[in-house]
Design a protein around this motif. Structure first.
Motif, short mmCIF file in Angstrom:
data_model
loop_
_atom_site.label_atom_id
_atom_site.label_comp_id
_atom_site.label_asym_id
_atom_site.label_seq_id
_atom_site.Cartn_x
_atom_site.Cartn_y
_atom_site.Cartn_z
N SER A 1 39.55 47.48 75.48
CA SER A 1 38.20 46.90 75.39
C SER A 1 37.12 47.96 75.54
O SER A 1 36.03 47.83 74.98
N GLY A 2 37.43 48.99 76.29
CA GLY A 2 36.46 50.06 76.46
C GLY A 2 36.11 50.76 75.16
O GLY A 2 35.04 51.38 75.05
N GLU A 3 37.01 50.68 74.17
CA GLU A 3 36.73 51.24 72.85
C GLU A 3 36.04 50.22 71.93
O GLU A 3 35.30 50.59 71.02
N GLN A 4 36.31 48.94 72.17
CA GLN A 4 35.73 47.89 71.32
C GLN A 4 34.23 47.70 71.58
O GLN A 4 33.41 47.67 70.66
N VAL A 5 33.90 47.56 72.86
CA VAL A 5 32.56 47.12 73.24
C VAL A 5 31.45 48.06 72.77
O VAL A 5 30.45 47.61 72.18
N PRO A 6 31.56 49.39 72.98
CA PRO A 6 30.46 50.27 72.52
C PRO A 6 30.18 50.15 71.03
O PRO A 6 29.02 50.16 70.61
N LEU A 7 31.25 49.99 70.22
CA LEU A 7 31.04 49.89 68.78
C LEU A 7 30.41 48.55 68.41
O LEU A 7 29.55 48.47 67.52
N LEU A 8 30.81 47.48 69.10
CA LEU A 8 30.20 46.17 68.85
C LEU A 8 28.71 46.18 69.19
O LEU A 8 27.90 45.58 68.49
N LEU A 9 28.36 46.85 70.26
CA LEU A 9 26.95 46.97 70.62
C LEU A 9 26.20 47.78 69.57
O LEU A 9 25.05 47.45 69.22
N LYS A 10 26.84 48.81 69.06
CA LYS A 10 26.22 49.63 68.01
C LYS A 10 25.99 48.80 66.74
O LYS A 10 25.00 49.00 66.02
N MET A 11 26.89 47.83 66.48
CA MET A 11 26.77 46.98 65.30
C MET A 11 25.88 45.77 65.55
O MET A 11 25.81 44.86 64.72
N LYS A 12 25.24 45.71 66.74
CA LYS A 12 24.34 44.60 67.09
C LYS A 12 25.08 43.28 67.24
O LYS A 12 24.50 42.21 67.04
N ARG A 13 26.34 43.32 67.61
CA ARG A 13 27.12 42.11 67.86
C ARG A 13 27.26 41.95 69.38
O ARG A 13 28.34 42.08 69.94
N SER A 14 26.14 41.69 70.02
CA SER A 14 26.10 41.68 71.47
C SER A 14 26.88 40.52 72.08
O SER A 14 27.53 40.67 73.12
N GLN A 15 26.84 39.34 71.45
CA GLN A 15 27.57 38.18 71.97
C GLN A 15 29.07 38.46 72.00
O GLN A 15 29.75 38.20 73.00
N LEU A 16 29.57 38.99 70.90
CA LEU A 16 30.99 39.32 70.81
C LEU A 16 31.34 40.43 71.79
O LEU A 16 32.41 40.41 72.42
N ALA A 17 30.45 41.40 71.96
CA ALA A 17 30.69 42.50 72.90
C ALA A 17 30.80 41.97 74.33
O ALA A 17 31.66 42.40 75.10
N LEU A 18 29.93 41.00 74.67
CA LEU A 18 29.98 40.43 76.01
C LEU A 18 31.28 39.66 76.23
O LEU A 18 31.90 39.75 77.30
N SER A 19 31.71 38.92 75.22
CA SER A 19 32.98 38.18 75.33
C SER A 19 34.16 39.13 75.53
O SER A 19 35.03 38.90 76.37
N LYS A 20 34.18 40.22 74.76
CA LYS A 20 35.26 41.20 74.88
C LYS A 20 35.24 41.86 76.26
O LYS A 20 36.29 42.11 76.87
N ALA A 21 34.05 42.15 76.76
CA ALA A 21 33.94 42.80 78.07
C ALA A 21 34.43 41.87 79.18
O ALA A 21 35.12 42.30 80.10
N VAL A 22 34.09 40.58 79.08
CA VAL A 22 34.55 39.61 80.08
C VAL A 22 36.06 39.45 80.02
O VAL A 22 36.74 39.39 81.05
N GLU A 23 36.61 39.40 78.81
CA GLU A 23 38.07 39.26 78.66
C GLU A 23 38.82 40.45 79.23
O GLU A 23 39.95 40.32 79.70
N SER A 24 38.20 41.61 79.19
CA SER A 24 38.88 42.81 79.69
C SER A 24 39.03 42.81 81.20
O SER A 24 39.93 43.46 81.74
N GLY A 25 38.15 42.11 81.91
CA GLY A 25 38.20 42.10 83.36
C GLY A 25 37.64 43.36 83.98
O GLY A 25 37.74 43.55 85.20
N ASP A 26 37.01 44.19 83.19
CA ASP A 26 36.42 45.44 83.67
C ASP A 26 34.96 45.18 84.03
O ASP A 26 34.11 44.99 83.16
N THR A 27 34.66 45.16 85.33
CA THR A 27 33.30 44.83 85.76
C THR A 27 32.28 45.86 85.29
O THR A 27 31.15 45.52 84.94
N ASP A 28 32.69 47.13 85.30
CA ASP A 28 31.76 48.17 84.84
C ASP A 28 31.38 47.96 83.38
O ASP A 28 30.22 48.17 82.98
#
Length: 625
Positions: A333-360
């Motif tokens: 997920s740490g590789e997914q989220v930065p690219l999703l944010l770069k693509m302006k897909r913030s909702q999907l990025a938040l979902s992926k971050a929550v699924e990862s369980g990584d609070t940071d």
């Protein structure tokens, strides 16, 4: 007459004397001239000797120059001969000559050739009537294949010269320089044949040469078009060769070479796959679904290949949907989220971050959303992600208190809003502001139907008013203390009436109040007041507590007063507390309790032999029954 003659003789004598003197002076002058001439002659002689030496040196230089001229003439003659004997290579078409590491590349419009000097090892093996070890070994193998006894003769000849190891090395080295696969096989078979008769020959060079020749033969094919020599291959290294194949998009051949030579994945197959995938996503004639499926099938779980890297390449090519599909295959997920944010897909990025369980990672996305969205949309987005909302609340509790209040207000969370007011009240220094916040907390608790919390908060407000009143009257400095700390302070200050008022108004449990007063009186060593207090009514905490508190203050006399009031179950402990072993023994024997007898025995010393015997007899009596 005679006198005249004498005068004349005298004059003649004087004249003669003058002439003699003049002659003597001339002789002296001549002698000096002679000495000067002698010195000049000596100087001239030295100059002649020096000139002779210079003449000899000049003669030697002339001889050396003559020899150099003769040598130059010989070189000129040799060059003339070599010029007359040079090789001619006729070329039909216009061509370009390219100098390379071990030869000259001749490139024309239709073909290319390599002109190079035949390697020395090949000359030694293949020249006519060669007696080199490699030539003999090659001939021995040919005879062996014919089942001829000459093979043994050639081998014996090589062994007698102790040159078999060198012969094998020459054949292996010559095979590397050959282009014809038939000649390569012939030389390698000869080397393998000779290797069988050696016990200490390392096979590493032979094996590596075989592998390298197989690779070189593959890239020399016309379909590939990389006519490399073995020397060039060694110089450029295998990694450069793989890079050249990748740049020509010869991915299957590059991967086969990597697998054949067992190159580590991160340097070999995985690196080739990354280049292949980056090229694949640029194909505009295929749909996003087809490309994503093809990449997934080809790449799979190959180590060292990041789907996020491939997705980033797709995004750079303007294929956002393809990038999102590829990110679904990324396990990190740490590789997914930065690219999703770069693509302006913030909702999907938040979902992926929550699924990862990584609070940071969640905090990273939340911070990005906060900066990019307006306040209303930001809160609405967090409301759809309870985990992210909870983490953001934790962050606000530490960093942004006002934002936390807005969150609770927007969610109509009266319970948490009341807790916020209570927490905020403790940060206020002015009593009026604190009471105002606590009153707001009471109102919110009532809205949340939390009667207990509302009541407790009201009692806190009453305590604060009571503390301010005492501070104003007595200067006690009680404001902000808890109920128990306030009562302890009042008892320590001797304000017993006020302490009893708190005890009644706030319904403090009897046991707590008695403990507080007991400790306070003991600390102040007000033993008479303590005795009065013990007699005021039956103690809810028992009287063993009085004994123990007195002993802590090292007052055994006062402690004995309360031993008699202790319940039978606590008699032994009370006697032991004041070190009354006999009284403890009698109480234990009276209760017939073996555990208590054992406790008394453990405190006895060697001087208490009679008491020990008494307890042992009592234990024996109990054991018989």
């Amino acid at each position: 007459m005679t006198g005249v003659l004498q005068q004349t003789s005298t004059k003649q004598i004087q004249t003669s004397t003058k002439q003699i003197q003049t002659r003597t002076k001339q002789i002296q002058t001549n002698n000096k001239s002679s000495l000067t001439s002698t010195k000049q002659i000596q100087t001239s002689t030295k100059q002649i000797q020096t000139n002779n030496k210079s003449s000899l040196t000049s003669t030697k230089q002339i001889q050396t120059s003559y020899k150099q001229i003769q040598t130059s003439n010989k070189q000129i003659q040799t060059n003339k001969k070599s010029f007359l004997n040079h090789l001619r290579f006729p070329v039909e078409d216009p061509c370009v000559l390219v100098g390379e590491l071990d030869g000259v590349r001749i490139i024309s419009s239709t073909n290319q050739e390599l002109l190079q000097e035949v390697p020395l090892v090949c000359q030694e093996i293949f020249k006519i009537a060669s007696m080199a070890p490699g030539a003999l070994l090659l001939e021995a193998h040919r005879e062996y294949e014919k089942s001829s006894q000459k093979a043994d003769e050639y081998l014996r000849e090589i062994k007698e010269q102790s040159m078999l190891g060198e012969a094998v090395t020459q054949c292996v080295e010559a095979a590397g320089h050959e282009y014809d696969s038939i000649t390569q096989k012939s030389l390698l078979r000869a080397a393998s044949f000779g290797k069988c008769f050696l016990t200490d020959f390392s096979p590493d060079v032979f094996v590596s040469t075989c592998r390298e020749l197989r690779v070189l033969n593959a890239v020399r094919e016309s379909a590939v078009g990389l006519p490399l020599t073995h020397t060039q291959f060694k110089q450029m290294t295998l990694q450069v060769l793989i890079d050249r194949l990748v740049y020509r998009q010869l991915y299957p051949l590059a991967m086969e070479i990597c697998r054949y030579l067992k190159i580590p994945d991160y340097q070999g197959v995985s690196r080739v796959l990354k280049h292949w995938a980056a090229c694949k996503v640029q194909q505009k004639d295929l749909s996003d679904e087809a490309i994503a499926r093809a990449v997934c099938v080809k790449v799979g779980d190959s180590p060292g290949v990041s789907y996020s890297h491939i997705a980033a390449k797709a995004y750079d090519c303007g294929r956002t949907e393809l990038a999102i599909k590829l990110l679904d295959f990324e396990a990190r997920s740490g590789e997914q989220v930065p690219l999703l944010l770069k693509m302006k897909r913030s909702q999907l990025a938040l979902s992926k971050a929550v699924e990862s369980g990584d609070t940071d990672l969640v905090y990273t996305v939340v911070t990005y959303l906060k900066n990019e969205m307006n306040r209303g949309d930001f809160f609405l987005t967090l409301r759809n992600q309870p985990v992210a909302l909870s983490l953001y609340r934790q962050f606000c509790k530490l960093q942004e208190q006002d934002t936390l209040k807005d969150l609770y207000n927007q969610d109509d969370d009266h319970q948490e809003l009341a807790n916020y007011y209570v927490t905020a009240s403790y940060r206020e220094k002015r009593l009026d502001s604190r009471l105002s916040l606590l009153q707001s907390a009471v109102d919110e608790y009532n809205k949340a139907k939390n009667e207990f919390s509302a009541k407790v908060t009201e009692e806190e407000m009453r305590l604060l008013r009571f503390q301010r009143k005492l501070d104003d009257e007595k200067g006690a400095g009680l404001l902000g203390l808890s109920l128990q700390a306030t009562m302890e302070a009042l008892l320590a200050l001797g304000l017993n009436k006020q302490a009893e008022q708190l005890y009644r108004d706030f319904r403090v449990p009897d046991k707590r109040y008695w403990w507080l007063k007991l400790k306070s009186l003991a600390e102040k060593e007000e033993w008479e007041e303590l005795e009065k207090f013990s007699k005021s009514k039956k103690s809810p905490i028992g009287y063993l507590a009085f004994v123990e508190v007195c002993m802590k203050r090292n007052n055994k006399y006062e402690a004995k007063k309360y031993v008699t009031k202790v319940t039978p179950e606590q008699k032994v402990k009370a006697h032991l507390a004041i070190s009354d072993l006999e009284g403890a023994a009698d109480a234990a024997i009276e209760r017939k309790n073996e555990a208590e007898m054992g406790a008394v025995l453990s405190r006895c010393s060697t001087s208490d032999r009679l008491l020990v015997d008494k307890l042992n007899r009592a234990r024996a009596t109990i054991a018989k029954k």
